[in-house]
Design a protein around this motif. Structure first.
Motif, mmCIF file in Angstrom:
data_model
loop_
_atom_site.group_PDB
_atom_site.id
_atom_site.type_symbol
_atom_site.label_atom_id
_atom_site.label_comp_id
_atom_site.label_asym_id
_atom_site.label_seq_id
_atom_site.Cartn_x
_atom_site.Cartn_y
_atom_site.Cartn_z
ATOM 1 N N PRO A 69 39.166 -41.448 -8.659
ATOM 2 C CA PRO A 69 39.678 -42.787 -8.991
ATOM 3 C C PRO A 69 39.153 -43.338 -10.310
ATOM 4 C CG PRO A 69 37.886 -42.986 -7.430
ATOM 5 C CD PRO A 69 38.097 -41.500 -7.639
ATOM 6 N N GLY A 70 38.327 -42.560 -11.026
ATOM 7 C CA GLY A 70 37.690 -43.074 -12.228
ATOM 8 C C GLY A 70 38.661 -43.601 -13.267
ATOM 9 N N GLU A 71 39.764 -42.898 -13.493
ATOM 10 C CA GLU A 71 40.697 -43.352 -14.523
ATOM 11 C C GLU A 71 41.349 -44.679 -14.142
ATOM 12 O OE1 GLU A 71 44.820 -41.734 -14.824
ATOM 13 O OE2 GLU A 71 43.996 -40.049 -13.672
ATOM 14 N N TYR A 72 41.512 -44.906 -12.832
ATOM 15 C CA TYR A 72 42.134 -46.141 -12.373
ATOM 16 C C TYR A 72 41.150 -47.307 -12.465
ATOM 17 C CZ TYR A 72 45.511 -42.762 -10.715
ATOM 18 O OH TYR A 72 46.428 -41.739 -10.657
ATOM 19 N N THR A 73 39.892 -47.023 -12.172
ATOM 20 C CA THR A 73 38.870 -48.063 -12.353
ATOM 21 C C THR A 73 38.777 -48.449 -13.818
ATOM 22 O OG1 THR A 73 37.619 -47.185 -10.476
ATOM 23 C CG2 THR A 73 36.459 -48.670 -11.974
ATOM 24 N N ALA A 74 38.743 -47.455 -14.706
ATOM 25 C CA ALA A 74 38.656 -47.726 -16.141
ATOM 26 C C ALA A 74 39.862 -48.520 -16.626
ATOM 27 C CB ALA A 74 38.534 -46.419 -16.917
ATOM 28 N N ARG A 75 41.027 -48.195 -16.105
ATOM 29 C CA ARG A 75 42.237 -48.919 -16.504
ATOM 30 C C ARG A 75 42.141 -50.396 -16.110
ATOM 31 N NH1 ARG A 75 48.108 -46.736 -16.867
ATOM 32 N NH2 ARG A 75 49.373 -48.640 -16.954
ATOM 33 N N GLY A 76 41.612 -50.644 -14.906
ATOM 34 C CA GLY A 76 41.448 -52.022 -14.463
ATOM 35 C C GLY A 76 40.438 -52.788 -15.306
ATOM 36 N N VAL A 77 39.338 -52.131 -15.673
ATOM 37 C CA VAL A 77 38.337 -52.764 -16.539
ATOM 38 C C VAL A 77 38.968 -53.114 -17.885
ATOM 39 C CG1 VAL A 77 36.107 -52.502 -17.674
ATOM 40 C CG2 VAL A 77 36.456 -51.531 -15.411
ATOM 41 N N HIS A 78 39.764 -52.202 -18.404
ATOM 42 C CA HIS A 78 40.435 -52.442 -19.680
ATOM 43 C C HIS A 78 41.363 -53.657 -19.588
ATOM 44 C CE1 HIS A 78 43.413 -51.544 -22.957
ATOM 45 N NE2 HIS A 78 42.283 -51.312 -23.605
ATOM 46 N N SER A 79 42.102 -53.762 -18.480
ATOM 47 C CA SER A 79 42.984 -54.913 -18.281
ATOM 48 C C SER A 79 42.183 -56.217 -18.247
ATOM 49 C CB SER A 79 43.766 -54.744 -16.974
ATOM 50 O OG SER A 79 44.541 -55.887 -16.694
ATOM 51 N N ALA A 80 41.057 -56.195 -17.535
ATOM 52 C CA ALA A 80 40.214 -57.388 -17.451
ATOM 53 C C ALA A 80 39.637 -57.746 -18.821
ATOM 54 C CB ALA A 80 39.093 -57.164 -16.449
ATOM 55 N N LEU A 81 39.219 -56.737 -19.567
ATOM 56 C CA LEU A 81 38.639 -56.992 -20.885
ATOM 57 C C LEU A 81 39.670 -57.627 -21.812
ATOM 58 C CD1 LEU A 81 36.216 -54.603 -22.686
ATOM 59 C CD2 LEU A 81 37.940 -55.828 -23.972
ATOM 60 N N GLY A 115 32.776 -45.267 -17.451
ATOM 61 C CA GLY A 115 32.337 -45.709 -18.761
ATOM 62 C C GLY A 115 32.892 -44.859 -19.892
ATOM 63 N N SER A 116 32.942 -43.548 -19.696
ATOM 64 C CA SER A 116 33.445 -42.667 -20.756
ATOM 65 C C SER A 116 34.944 -42.857 -20.970
ATOM 66 C CB SER A 116 33.140 -41.206 -20.417
ATOM 67 O OG SER A 116 33.758 -40.821 -19.195
ATOM 68 N N ARG A 117 35.678 -43.037 -19.882
ATOM 69 C CA ARG A 117 37.122 -43.258 -20.029
ATOM 70 C C ARG A 117 37.411 -44.590 -20.724
ATOM 71 N NH1 ARG A 117 37.297 -40.273 -14.915
ATOM 72 N NH2 ARG A 117 38.967 -38.696 -15.005
ATOM 73 N N LEU A 118 36.676 -45.624 -20.336
ATOM 74 C CA LEU A 118 36.853 -46.917 -20.977
ATOM 75 C C LEU A 118 36.517 -46.834 -22.464
ATOM 76 C CD1 LEU A 118 37.404 -49.973 -20.770
ATOM 77 C CD2 LEU A 118 34.974 -50.267 -20.246
ATOM 78 N N ALA A 119 35.442 -46.131 -22.789
ATOM 79 C CA ALA A 119 35.046 -45.975 -24.190
ATOM 80 C C ALA A 119 36.162 -45.332 -24.998
ATOM 81 C CB ALA A 119 33.772 -45.149 -24.283
ATOM 82 N N ARG A 120 36.784 -44.299 -24.439
ATOM 83 C CA ARG A 120 37.873 -43.625 -25.159
ATOM 84 C C ARG A 120 39.026 -44.594 -25.421
ATOM 85 N NH1 ARG A 120 38.926 -38.612 -26.346
ATOM 86 N NH2 ARG A 120 37.192 -37.873 -25.057
ATOM 87 N N MET A 121 39.397 -45.368 -24.402
ATOM 88 C CA MET A 121 40.491 -46.320 -24.556
ATOM 89 C C MET A 121 40.183 -47.337 -25.657
ATOM 90 S SD MET A 121 41.165 -46.919 -20.483
ATOM 91 C CE MET A 121 42.584 -47.997 -20.619
ATOM 92 N N LEU A 122 38.942 -47.791 -25.701
ATOM 93 C CA LEU A 122 38.571 -48.805 -26.678
ATOM 94 C C LEU A 122 38.481 -48.237 -28.091
ATOM 95 C CD1 LEU A 122 35.909 -50.702 -24.554
ATOM 96 C CD2 LEU A 122 38.154 -51.558 -25.262
#
Length: 365
Positions: free
Chosen positions: A170-182, A208-215
């Motif tokens: 589920p990591g990619e989905y958690t990261a996607r949600g964090v990105h939406s919130a940010l 954290g690594s997935r979110l970093a890539r998105m950012l």
């Protein structure tokens, strides 16, 4: 509260045995929790526990973490705190699930493959004893392969490997949600987009690594760290800057992202933060009950963690939904955070207290 020991079958395919003698009989009943079981697995010899905080909205759903604790008391306290957080997370995510959590106490030495398998067979027996009132999943230091072992003992598990018909990581989905919130926070700190935004990420694991890539791809200036120094190469390969774990929270930044284990935002850390907002996926980030007040007093916008990090549990807790429907729910977390922040402003509350109020309203409905 029922607290028992030596609860497990003696071989992989046997049915669970009945709980044996009490392991922690002197512990007081945890206020607000429906059921807690603490056992020692017969196969692995490891102490493990399940805490169910609430089934008001449906079966308790929450992952299992494998972590080293100094004492059983510390592990139980973590399970109690995390399970209560899952009640809030699942409620605000709109899921038909209550909150629960499993914890396995990791030994000092690394688990070999055989003992790891034994541990998750033991966990499967423990989860089965809840008769469907608790559904487990992966969490810190556990993965879909571990959940496949649990599934040999109980059907009350999600997050199995996709090859086995499960939801996968589920990591990619958690990261996607964090990105939406940010993204929802950016207008409140006077940014139109992530371009040029300074972000410090503490914890460079699956989320954290997935979110970093998105950012980074969106033009943000990312600094990152992890307690595991071997992850430095991955940080730098991404184009982010590695910083010392001890000093990361003192870095001048716009958004601070706790993405490791909980409790990072102690009073001392809050006093030393040099950021405009805190938006991260770590569970139970506030080490003390007044953490939200302290952040507000410093003018730091805090996005409550159980709103921000709900993407993974939405993915795991929506078995009848299409991928498109799940992604739409996750992308709506930014709007949900907006609702929390708007209520906080309207009622002169901290975001933490506003989120708690929305949870209470859903549980009372």
């Amino acid at each position: 509260m029922t607290i028992t020991a030596d609860h497990a079958a003696t071989h992989a395919t046997a049915a669970p045995t009945a709980p044996a003698a009490s392991l922690l009989s002197a512990r007081p009943h945890p206020a607000g929790h429906e059921r807690v079981e603490v056992v020692r697995g017969a196969r692995s010899g490891l102490v493990m526990m399940v805490a169910v905080h609430s089934t008001r909205l449906g079966p308790a759903l929450g992952g299992c973490r494998l972590w080293h604790y100094d004492t059983v008391d510390d592990a139980v306290a973590d399970a109690l705190r995390l399970s209560a957080g899952m009640t809030a997370k699942n409620a605000l995510a709109g899921l038909a699930h209550g909150g629960g959590k499993a914890v396995i106490m990791a030994p000092d030495e690394p688990l070999d493959a055989d003992r790891r398998e034994a541990a998750f067979l033991d966990l499967g027996d423990l989860v089965a004893s809840f008769d469907g009132s608790y559904v487990t999943a992966e969490d810190v230091a556990t993965g879909s392969a571990d959940m496949a072992v649990v599934a040999r003992q109980t059907s009350a598990v999600v997050g199995l490997p996709e090859a086995d018909g499960g939801h996968g990581d589920p990591g990619e989905y958690t990261a996607r949600g964090v990105h939406s919130a940010l993204l929802a926070v950016l207008p409140r700190i006077r940014f139109a987009s992530p371009e040029g935004l300074r972000v410090t990420i503490v914890g460079f694991g699956q989320v954290g690594s997935r979110l970093a890539r998105m950012l980074v791809e969106a033009g943000a200036v990312v600094s990152a760290t992890d307690v595991n120094p071997a992850r430095r190469a991955a940080v730098e390969e991404l184009g982010a800057t590695w910083v010392s774990p001890a000093d990361a929270h003192r870095l001048d930044t716009d958004v601070f992202v706790p993405a490791g284990v909980g409790g990072m935002l102690s009073g001392t850390v809050i006093d030393e933060l040099r950021c405009l907002a805190v938006v991260g996926p770590a569970n139970n980030q506030l080490a003390e009950a007044d953490g939200g007040d302290r952040l507000a007093a410093r003018g730091i916008l805090y996005a409550p963690d159980y709103v921000v990090n709900a993407g993974g549990v939405i993915h795991l807790g929506s078995p009848g939904s299409s991928r498109e429907e799940v992604l739409a729910q996750i992308d709506a977390l930014g709007a949900r955070l907006d609702e929390v922040l708007a209520l906080a402003e309207a009622e002169a509350l901290t975001p933490s207290r506003a989120a708690d109020l929305l949870v209470a309203r859903r549980l009372a409905a």
